[in-house]
Design a protein around this motif. Structure first.
Motif, PDB file in Angstrom:
ATOM      1  N   HIS B 123       0.754  -1.333  -0.053  1.00 25.10           N
ATOM      2  CA  HIS B 123       0.086   0.045  -0.003  1.00 25.10           C
ATOM      3  C   HIS B 123       0.966   1.206   0.029  1.00 25.10           C
ATOM      4  O   HIS B 123       1.772   1.332   0.627  1.00 25.10           O
ATOM      5  N   ILE B 124       0.592   2.140  -0.828  1.00 25.76           N
ATOM      6  CA  ILE B 124       1.250   3.597  -0.861  1.00 25.76           C
ATOM      7  C   ILE B 124       0.088   4.564  -1.073  1.00 25.76           C
ATOM      8  O   ILE B 124      -1.039   4.198  -1.503  1.00 25.76           O
ATOM      9  N   ILE B 125       0.458   5.794  -0.928  1.00 25.50           N
ATOM     10  CA  ILE B 125      -0.424   6.973  -1.119  1.00 25.50           C
ATOM     11  C   ILE B 125      -0.714   7.009  -2.374  1.00 25.50           C
ATOM     12  O   ILE B 125       0.408   7.064  -3.307  1.00 25.50           O
ATOM     13  N   SER B 243      -5.204  11.167   0.263  1.00 30.93           N
ATOM     14  CA  SER B 243      -6.233  10.347   1.400  1.00 30.93           C
ATOM     15  C   SER B 243      -6.638   9.152   1.168  1.00 30.93           C
ATOM     16  O   SER B 243      -7.455   8.632   1.453  1.00 30.93           O
ATOM     17  N   ILE B 244      -5.818   8.630   0.049  1.00 30.58           N
ATOM     18  CA  ILE B 244      -6.353   7.245  -0.263  1.00 30.58           C
ATOM     19  C   ILE B 244      -4.893   6.412  -0.594  1.00 30.58           C
ATOM     20  O   ILE B 244      -4.002   6.688  -0.835  1.00 30.58           O
ATOM     21  N   MET B 245      -5.043   5.103   0.095  1.00 32.74           N
ATOM     22  CA  MET B 245      -3.990   4.351  -0.074  1.00 32.74           C
ATOM     23  C   MET B 245      -4.198   2.908  -1.058  1.00 32.74           C
ATOM     24  O   MET B 245      -5.540   2.614  -1.047  1.00 32.74           O
ATOM     25  N   VAL B 246      -3.368   2.811  -1.748  1.00 34.58           N
ATOM     26  CA  VAL B 246      -3.599   1.617  -3.047  1.00 34.58           C
ATOM     27  C   VAL B 246      -2.651   0.753  -3.122  1.00 34.58           C
ATOM     28  O   VAL B 246      -1.317   0.823  -2.679  1.00 34.58           O
ATOM     29  N   SER B 248      -2.336  -2.618  -6.385  1.00 42.45           N
ATOM     30  CA  SER B 248      -2.991  -2.987  -7.466  1.00 42.45           C
ATOM     31  C   SER B 248      -4.263  -3.360  -7.301  1.00 42.45           C
ATOM     32  O   SER B 248      -5.421  -3.478  -8.185  1.00 42.45           O
ATOM     33  N   ASP B 249      -4.671  -4.059  -6.079  1.00 44.86           N
ATOM     34  CA  ASP B 249      -6.090  -4.601  -5.983  1.00 44.86           C
ATOM     35  C   ASP B 249      -6.727  -4.022  -4.666  1.00 44.86           C
ATOM     36  O   ASP B 249      -8.052  -4.662  -4.363  1.00 44.86           O
ATOM     37  N   SER B 250      -6.258  -3.173  -4.161  1.00 39.78           N
ATOM     38  CA  SER B 250      -6.815  -2.574  -3.088  1.00 39.78           C
ATOM     39  C   SER B 250      -6.827  -1.074  -2.798  1.00 39.78           C
ATOM     40  O   SER B 250      -5.996  -0.412  -3.297  1.00 39.78           O
ATOM     41  N   THR B 251      -7.814  -0.434  -2.410  1.00 38.10           N
ATOM     42  CA  THR B 251      -7.902   0.882  -2.400  1.00 38.10           C
ATOM     43  C   THR B 251      -8.746   1.343  -0.932  1.00 38.10           C
ATOM     44  O   THR B 251      -9.755   0.830  -0.618  1.00 38.10           O
ATOM     45  N   GLN B 252      -7.929   2.032  -0.170  1.00 37.65           N
ATOM     46  CA  GLN B 252      -8.454   2.542   0.926  1.00 37.65           C
ATOM     47  C   GLN B 252      -8.568   3.823   1.248  1.00 37.65           C
ATOM     48  O   GLN B 252      -7.540   4.529   1.132  1.00 37.65           O
ATOM     49  N   VAL B 253      -9.515   4.117   1.837  1.00 40.30           N
ATOM     50  CA  VAL B 253      -9.748   5.745   2.151  1.00 40.30           C
ATOM     51  C   VAL B 253      -9.448   6.310   3.594  1.00 40.30           C
ATOM     52  O   VAL B 253     -10.062   5.547   4.421  1.00 40.30           O
ATOM     53  N   ILE B 254      -8.545   7.010   3.791  1.00 34.89           N
ATOM     54  CA  ILE B 254      -8.153   7.185   5.325  1.00 34.89           C
ATOM     55  C   ILE B 254      -8.427   8.903   5.251  1.00 34.89           C
ATOM     56  O   ILE B 254      -8.607   9.484   4.382  1.00 34.89           O
ATOM     57  N   ASP B 255      -8.307   9.179   6.756  1.00 37.43           N
ATOM     58  CA  ASP B 255      -8.078  10.581   6.845  1.00 37.43           C
ATOM     59  C   ASP B 255      -9.481  11.711   6.917  1.00 37.43           C
ATOM     60  O   ASP B 255      -9.417  12.419   6.404  1.00 37.43           O
ATOM     61  N   PRO B 256     -10.326  10.912   7.325  1.00 44.72           N
ATOM     62  CA  PRO B 256     -11.795  11.650   7.205  1.00 44.72           C
ATOM     63  C   PRO B 256     -12.080  12.728   8.440  1.00 44.72           C
ATOM     64  O   PRO B 256     -12.962  12.813   8.812  1.00 44.72           O
ATOM     65  N   GLU B 257     -10.916  13.273   8.598  1.00 46.37           N
ATOM     66  CA  GLU B 257     -11.064  14.074   9.811  1.00 46.37           C
ATOM     67  C   GLU B 257     -11.855  15.534   9.459  1.00 46.37           C
ATOM     68  O   GLU B 257     -12.286  16.211  10.536  1.00 46.37           O
ATOM     69  N   PHE B 258     -12.007  15.725   8.308  1.00 44.22           N
ATOM     70  CA  PHE B 258     -12.705  17.047   7.581  1.00 44.22           C
ATOM     71  C   PHE B 258     -14.354  16.605   7.511  1.00 44.22           C
ATOM     72  O   PHE B 258     -15.157  17.523   7.331  1.00 44.22           O
ATOM     73  N   ALA B 259     -14.600  15.330   8.033  1.00 44.39           N
ATOM     74  CA  ALA B 259     -16.004  14.984   7.748  1.00 44.39           C
ATOM     75  C   ALA B 259     -17.032  15.765   8.285  1.00 44.39           C
ATOM     76  O   ALA B 259     -16.877  16.142   9.433  1.00 44.39           O
ATOM     77  N   PHE B 260     -18.121  15.810   7.652  1.00 43.58           N
ATOM     78  CA  PHE B 260     -19.232  16.676   7.906  1.00 43.58           C
ATOM     79  C   PHE B 260     -20.316  16.328   7.137  1.00 43.58           C
ATOM     80  O   PHE B 260     -19.973  15.994   6.054  1.00 43.58           O
ATOM     81  N   TYR B 261     -21.534  16.955   7.314  1.00 43.22           N
ATOM     82  CA  TYR B 261     -22.923  16.914   6.479  1.00 43.22           C
ATOM     83  C   TYR B 261     -22.753  17.958   5.730  1.00 43.22           C
ATOM     84  O   TYR B 261     -22.880  19.133   6.023  1.00 43.22           O
TER      85      TYR B 261
END
Lengths: 422, 422
Positions: B123-125, B243-246, B248-261
């Protein structure tokens, strides 16, 4: 039977007096002369009990929310916490517009009870005045003042986003009242619902046509999304002509229990839409002595002036406070007169279209939804009533669908005036 | 110096080990083999400290928020409560899209500390992969899946307005992070600000032109209002390629500290806009061995596929759940296939224009605002970097102003391909 579990007791004219006597702020408001108080229940609204209390040395109004909708009964429960949000809104709107909001003397949250200024005679509900054909020369000026101030000062044109988000979060608690609006304004009229009614059989086909109008339903969904998602300002939430008390020189806005952070156009539309309903009802109130033609023109002039004065005052508040805390258009960015003018023009154009859309939706729901307006209901002859209602409904449907083609309120007024008699 | 007053202590690689040993859930996650843990601080983001912890029988990542912005220092304070909202968002998004969101093992609110799954090598950014010219054949599919699920399932298409308002109110608490976005995305680039920077002197005139572009500033104000007022869904809030780590077959979204509605288009735009930035940066990474032409086409294909797959999946979620609790388009009203299709078409068209607008704004701020992207920063030759940045900036300005004339993502891709070399 409502059972107290949380410090709540529903009052009546008798127990209310005991409550007052036990509450020092209320006694003080009555000049501490609380023997022989005259108490009268006058709540003719849909939701609450309202008592006028008159003593020898003072007066007040007490409003108590019960945990259901008064006009329907215990079968439609409704949180009595609405009294809390009504109080917050009265206080917040009263702070920025004291001339048109009655003062709150006392709030008892467990009892869902608000004590506020008694709006003495000759104050009457505006809707009743409109039915009676009474002109209120200051109405447009007062209502545009009320709307410009309450909406501007609770928007991001005046507030920082910190203040805004804090207030938005608090009023999210008034969700049950919002849900009532969502149901009766944006949903029920567009489907078969046990609560809907209309002047039958005259309007049976018209009600069906509303339910079958795809274009109308798509537009209503957009307005509903805006209502549910857009926290633009602290709106009254139910600003029809039954929420306004008037004399020839006083205009007072009451009953903001539906208040929350929503789209400004919802308040503007409620008021303008209900004026237009009053216009269409006039033919049903005409008689030999008064053909109501002049009064109809006064209503249209008032409608036009309300928007134009609102726009003018809203923009002048914006100009006046452009160097303040408002974060929507910081002066460091919107730093030239022509740029600010451009921003204001765009803002007001969007707000105008919102107001027309919401206004039209509020008109439609009063004709084919659950809660009707006395303007039409008081027309005894059903076929005459249906005639008035159909004209209003047809205009509202057109306005909802085609609102974006109107650039000024004058164009809307002209469109109303050009509607032929059937 | 940060002083603990509320149970908070900033950790370092050494004290972190003691913290882990004292925390049973973390020990368990590490197979209760906590001697000889390898701890490495790897936070290369702008805000936080991030530690990879590897033991003989397990691994995890620990993220700690400090009460300021790491990349700027204690001179820019920032609530460490952001870790709380990050945790809420990871949990809520993880619940609806577990394949693309790392699992949270432990959250310590006083310590602003989150323990979560370690995304192991390779996994890398994603941003680093895009700079290196690596193709990720599943990226569009994974990211459209993530965005469709996280946005749909937290919107009024799925939620009742009761659930929605409760969640909106909670995330109003993340106001400081929202304010940071408001400042760095929607304000600073459009005015003189001490934080702005750009590739000088090459882009001095370009930065000035952004500050002087009235039309751009009017459009940005509309987007800012939407960002501040429209609670459409629980958005990630910072969904750029860092904010995405990948793999070739995995995609992971990280760092949602800015999350809101907020508005859905903000997430979509962040991802698409950052792909387009990566596209424009490629000319700066081309060399004799690799002219990057094929890779540029892959980026554009991925951009196109992301939107198209997102749209397809979002609509299929809508179809699948149309009889559920969602209150935006109740099936009792939107009761015919052609009407639902019409509603979906309108909804997606609005969302598309929002995405283009927000995407363009996010591009602009990365070129003339405070926080730049490594895609450009890693181009050592300043004149070459400025060339790439200017092309991206010009495209973004056009897109922000003219976004409403684009009907499909293909038209946007064509517009990018038609940009001539200077």
């Amino acid at each position: 039977m409502v059972v107290a579990t949380d410090g709540f007791r529903p009052l009546d004219e008798k127990s209310l007096v005991d409550y007052i006597k036990a509450t020092p702020t209320l006694c003080a408001q009555l000049g501490n002369q609380v023997d022989g108080l005259a108490v009268k229940e006058v709540g003719d609204g849909n939701l609450n009990f309202v008592y006028i209390v008159i003593g020898a040395a003072g007066s007040l109004v007490i409003k108590q929310a019960l945990p259901y909708i008064r006009c329907i009964g215990e079968s439609w429960p409704m949180t009595k916490e609405r009294a809390y949000f009504e109080t917050l809104a009265l206080q917040e709107h009263g702070r920025v517009c004291p001339n048109h909001v009655p003062e709150v003397y006392h709030f008892d949250r467990p009892m869902s009870l608000i004590a506020m200024r008694y709006l003495k005679p000759p104050h009457i509900i505006l809707r009743k005045g409109l039915i009676a054909g009474i002109e209120y020369p200051l109405l447009a000026q007062h209502m545009s003042d009320y709307m410009a101030k309450t909406l501007f000062f609770t928007s991001l044109l005046y507030h920082s986003t910190s203040e805004h988000k804090r207030a938005v979060a608090e009023f999210c608690g008034n969700v049950e009242l919002c849900r009532l609006t969502e149901q009766v304004v944006f949903s029920d009229p567009y489907k078969v619902s046990q609560y809907n009614r209309w002047t039958s059989p005259y309007l049976d086909r018209d009600a069906e046509a509303v339910r079958d109008d795809d274009c109308l339903k798509i537009e209503v969904a957009e307005l509903k999304s805006k209502f549910c998602e857009r926290a633009q300002a602290l709106i009254h939430g139910d600003l029809h002509t039954g929420s306004i008390m008037v004399t020839s020189d006083s205009t007072q806005v009451i009953d903001p229990e539906f208040a929350f952070y929503g789209p400004m156009g919802f308040d503007l539309g409620a008021f303008l839409g209900n004026l237009i309903l009053a216009f269409f009802a006039q033919d049903g109130h005409a008689d030999k002595g008064n053909d109501r033609q002049a009064y109809k023109q006064w209503i249209l002039r008032t409608t036009e002036e309300t928007w134009n004065l609102f726009q003018k005052q809203f923009i002048s508040l914006w100009d006046e406070h452009k160097d303040g805390n408002g974060e929507a258009y910081p002066v460091s960015i919107y730093n030239k007169p022509e740029l600010q003018l451009l921003a204001q023009k765009r803002y007001m154009a969007n707000l105008f279209h919102d107001a027309l859309g919401f206004g039209a939706a509020k008109m439609i729901r009063r004709i084919v939804g659950v809660a009707h307006v006395e303007d039409f209901e008081s027309i005894a002859d059903a076929s005459k009533r249906a005639y008035c209602e159909r004209r209003a409904l047809d205009f509202a449907k057109m306005l909802l669908k085609e609102r974006r083609r109107f650039q000024t309120i004058n164009e809307v007024i002209s469109a109303i005036q050009e509607i032929p008699a059937f």
